[in-house]
Design an enzyme around this catalytic site. Structure first.
Site, PDB file in Angstrom:
ATOM      1  N   HIS A  69       7.636  48.176  31.170  1.00  0.00           N
ATOM      2  CA  HIS A  69       7.321  49.234  30.211  1.00  0.00           C
ATOM      3  C   HIS A  69       8.541  49.565  29.366  1.00  0.00           C
ATOM      4  CE1 HIS A  69       4.317  49.749  33.429  1.00  0.00           C
ATOM      5  NE2 HIS A  69       3.516  50.012  32.424  1.00  0.00           N
TER       6      HIS A  69
ATOM      7  N   GLU B 242      -0.378  58.637  46.041  1.00  0.00           N
ATOM      8  CA  GLU B 242      -0.119  59.690  45.064  1.00  0.00           C
ATOM      9  C   GLU B 242      -0.739  61.028  45.434  1.00  0.00           C
ATOM     10  OE1 GLU B 242      -0.889  58.922  40.954  1.00  0.00           O
ATOM     11  OE2 GLU B 242       0.107  56.971  41.002  1.00  0.00           O
TER      12      GLU B 242
ATOM     13  N   HIS C 127      -1.192  50.094  39.200  1.00  0.00           N
ATOM     14  CA  HIS C 127      -1.185  48.662  38.913  1.00  0.00           C
ATOM     15  C   HIS C 127      -1.475  47.881  40.185  1.00  0.00           C
ATOM     16  CE1 HIS C 127       1.523  50.497  35.923  1.00  0.00           C
ATOM     17  NE2 HIS C 127       1.035  49.582  35.115  1.00  0.00           N
TER      18      HIS C 127
ATOM     19  N   TYR D 269      -6.369  49.067  26.412  1.00  0.00           N
ATOM     20  CA  TYR D 269      -5.788  49.953  25.406  1.00  0.00           C
ATOM     21  C   TYR D 269      -4.302  49.642  25.195  1.00  0.00           C
ATOM     22  CZ  TYR D 269      -3.216  52.650  28.862  1.00  0.00           C
ATOM     23  OH  TYR D 269      -2.319  53.020  29.837  1.00  0.00           O
TER      24      TYR D 269
ATOM     25  N   CYS E   9      -3.685  56.733  38.284  1.00  0.00           N
ATOM     26  CA  CYS E   9      -3.561  55.426  37.632  1.00  0.00           C
ATOM     27  C   CYS E   9      -2.605  54.568  38.456  1.00  0.00           C
ATOM     28  CB  CYS E   9      -2.984  55.569  36.221  1.00  0.00           C
ATOM     29  SG  CYS E   9      -4.004  56.510  35.092  1.00  0.00           S
TER      30      CYS E   9
ATOM     31  N   HIS F  43      -0.725  43.706  30.601  1.00  0.00           N
ATOM     32  CA  HIS F  43      -0.741  43.578  32.048  1.00  0.00           C
ATOM     33  C   HIS F  43      -1.918  44.342  32.656  1.00  0.00           C
ATOM     34  CE1 HIS F  43       1.635  47.224  31.264  1.00  0.00           C
ATOM     35  NE2 HIS F  43       1.233  47.653  32.453  1.00  0.00           N
TER      36      HIS F  43
ATOM     37  N   GLU G 284       2.379  51.472  26.482  1.00  0.00           N
ATOM     38  CA  GLU G 284       1.458  50.957  27.485  1.00  0.00           C
ATOM     39  C   GLU G 284       0.575  49.933  26.789  1.00  0.00           C
ATOM     40  OE1 GLU G 284       1.299  51.137  30.570  1.00  0.00           O
ATOM     41  OE2 GLU G 284       1.797  53.127  31.329  1.00  0.00           O
TER      42      GLU G 284
ATOM     43  N   TRP H  94      -5.156  57.234  26.947  1.00  0.00           N
ATOM     44  CA  TRP H  94      -6.087  56.346  27.644  1.00  0.00           C
ATOM     45  C   TRP H  94      -7.262  57.159  28.195  1.00  0.00           C
ATOM     46  CZ3 TRP H  94      -1.132  57.201  29.478  1.00  0.00           C
ATOM     47  CH2 TRP H  94      -1.024  57.908  30.689  1.00  0.00           C
TER      48      TRP H  94
ATOM     49  N   GLU I 215      -2.457  47.635  28.366  1.00  0.00           N
ATOM     50  CA  GLU I 215      -3.066  47.313  29.640  1.00  0.00           C
ATOM     51  C   GLU I 215      -4.546  46.953  29.544  1.00  0.00           C
ATOM     52  OE1 GLU I 215      -0.365  50.252  32.439  1.00  0.00           O
ATOM     53  OE2 GLU I 215      -2.337  50.960  31.807  1.00  0.00           O
TER      54      GLU I 215
END
Length: 181
Positions: free
Chosen positions: A26, A88, A70, A105, A68, A33, A114, A161, A116
């Site tokens: 980032h 989280e 990955h 987006y 959110c 990604h 971002e 997003w 992704e």
């Protein structure tokens, strides 16, 4: 020994083409990604809104969807959702539904982009969140209609997003169907 978090790099069609350390990906220009977004609801149909930690490199202190993250290399995206919800927010899903498999987006904020492919999941939980302060500054339970109004307002302070995801979730009736089932 700490393990570096890696993200899955994608070609323009969404096919994996490699991996990179998350910390190096980032920046001003970010390679495409794989990520995910999740929208958490309780048994009463309330939606969990989260504020990103002030120390986050991307979109610090911004209010957004519940969680959110990955997927790691070779990790199933639904498993990554479960992992990040536990890390989280201290939450374990009782139900997980893929609502927007092809959401993608690109957005920039404070010099960080971002970019992704970000499948969107709807999640049911039966516990109260226990946010990790290094990831989440605050959480609030909202009515879904309240979040939709905030996300779609012309001067919205909700993450870009989530604004677009809400448009697509609403136009497809995804949340209404999820809450009704």
């Amino acid at each position: 020994m700490s393990v570096l978090e890696q993200v899955v790099l994608l070609d323009p069609d969404g096919t994996p083409i490699g991996v990179a350390d998350k910390a190096t990906v980032h920046g001003k220009t970010t390679p495409y990604h794989l990520a995910f977004s999740s929208y958490v609801f309780d048994a009463a149909g309330r939606f969990l809104v989260s504020q990103r930690a002030h120390s986050k490199a991307t979109w610090p202190a911004i209010w957004t969807n519940s969680c959110c993250g990955h997927p790691g290399p070779g990790e199933d995206t639904a498993d990554a959702v479960r992992r990040r919800l536990l890390q989280e927010l201290g939450l374990t899903p009782t139900r997980l539904v893929l609502a927007l498999p092809d959401f993608s987006y690109r957005a920039s904020f404070l010099g960080v982009e971002e970019h992704e492919l970000c499948p969107v999941y709807l999640v049911r939980v039966d516990a109260e969140p226990r946010p990790d302060p290094s990831e989440v500054a605050a959480v609030r339970w909202w009515q879904w209609a309240e979040f939709v109004a905030a996300a779609l307002a012309p001067d919205s302070a909700i993450s870009p997003w989530a604004q677009e995801q809400v448009r697509r979730l609403e136009s497809g009736g995804h949340v209404a169907a999820f809450l009704a089932s």
